[in-house]
Design an enzyme around this catalytic site. Structure first.
Site, PDB file in Angstrom:
ATOM      1  CE  LYS A  54      -7.329   0.927   3.578  1.00 57.28           C
ATOM      2  NZ  LYS A  54      -6.063   1.181   4.312  1.00 57.28           N
TER       3      LYS A  54
ATOM      4  CB  CYS B  58      -4.243  -2.200   4.031  1.00 57.02           C
ATOM      5  SG  CYS B  58      -3.367  -2.667   5.556  1.00 57.02           S
TER       6      CYS B  58
ATOM      7  CD  GLU C 274      -2.564   0.885   2.849  1.00 55.13           C
ATOM      8  OE1 GLU C 274      -2.192   0.010   3.660  1.00 55.13           O
ATOM      9  OE2 GLU C 274      -3.536   1.637   3.075  1.00 55.13           O
TER      10      GLU C 274
END
Ligand code: ACM
Length: 265
Positions: A110, A143, A39
């Site tokens: 995300k 993540c 990330e």
């Protein structure tokens, strides 16, 4: 058969030039089909505030990091998924980019921001999509999306063979959880984590390494140590992710009862 990989490293905070050099120095000459990076691979994680993040972020239409990734993909004839600090007008996203020999193939922003990330980024407004990169269906999550089983389930329902999962993990549980995500969805996942520590606001964050490739049925195929660079490439058969039968009479997607799941909404 396809070769999938992670490259675990320790990005230098706020130094995209140094991070591009690390990536170039390692990925040049690698033989693989898909390589996943952590990330926010080019900026590091603990940016002080939104203004700092904005100054470090890149617009995909004019991005030295995407140019580097495209050049690597062209010379190695592979694809890369990398965590990417994205500027889109006045929005900032914690994104993952899928890049191939022809440039940017796809992108994911995300959805589930972790901790102080919401001070820096806007949450992704779209569900994750799936991309066919020549016989391998790749979906992306970033993540902390691991904590929400809906993310991996959406990708399974869209036909994903491999979840590319750039990460900057600080909690202990993700690697264990990916065993279940891969078991309940019968797919592969490449969790590419980083290692090292960063300070922000007087607090230190330590990233846990332990990058992992997990297979259908929840088998861990390979995992990295907690504090060193690691490039691991393994061969997989995408077909093993496409048979969603659990027993002779049970299918993990067809046996769902969505009408009874309205309480989830
Ligand atoms: C995280 O989502 N980077 C913990």
């Amino acid at each position: 058969m396809k070769r999938i990989a992670y490259f675990q490293f320790c990005p230098v905070l706020a130094d995209p030039t140094a991070n591009r050099a690390i990536v170039a120095g390692t990925l040049e000459g690698v033989e693989a089909d898909l390589i996943v990076l952590p990330e926010l691979a080019f900026t590091g994680y603990s940016m002080t505030d939104r203004k700092t993040a904005s100054a470090l972020a890149e617009d995909p239409a004019n991005s030295p990091s995407l140019e580097l990734l495209t050049g690597l993909c062209r010379s190695g004839d592979y694809h890369i998924v990398a965590g990417f600090t994205e500027r889109a007008g006045d929005k900032l996203y914690n994104s993952a980019v899928l890049v191939g020999p022809g440039g940017l193939v796809g992108m994911y922003r995300k959805i589930h921001l972790f901790g102080f990330e919401s001070e820096l980024f806007d949450p992704g407004p779209e569900p994750p999509a799936v991309y066919d990169i020549g016989g391998l269906n790749v979906g992306m999550m970033v993540c902390f999306d691991w904590f929400f089983p809906e993310t991996a389930r959406l990708l399974a329902l869209s036909g994903t063979d491999v979840i590319a999962h750039p990460s900057n993990l600080v909690l202990d549980w993700c690697q264990k959880s990916m065993v279940t995500r891969c078991l309940e969805n019968n797919l592969f996942a490449v969790t590419a984590n980083r290692y090292g520590s960063e300070a922000r606001g007087g607090k230190e964050l330590t990233f846990t390494g332990g990058s992992q490739i997990t297979a259908p049925r929840g088998k861990i195929l390979v995992s990295a140590g907690s504090a060193a660079d690691a490039l691991e490439i393994i061969e997989i058969d995408p077909d093993t992710a496409r048979d969603k039968n659990v027993t002779a009479v049970n299918h993990l997607l067809d046996d769902r009862k969505p009408k009874l799941y309205k309480g989830l909404m």
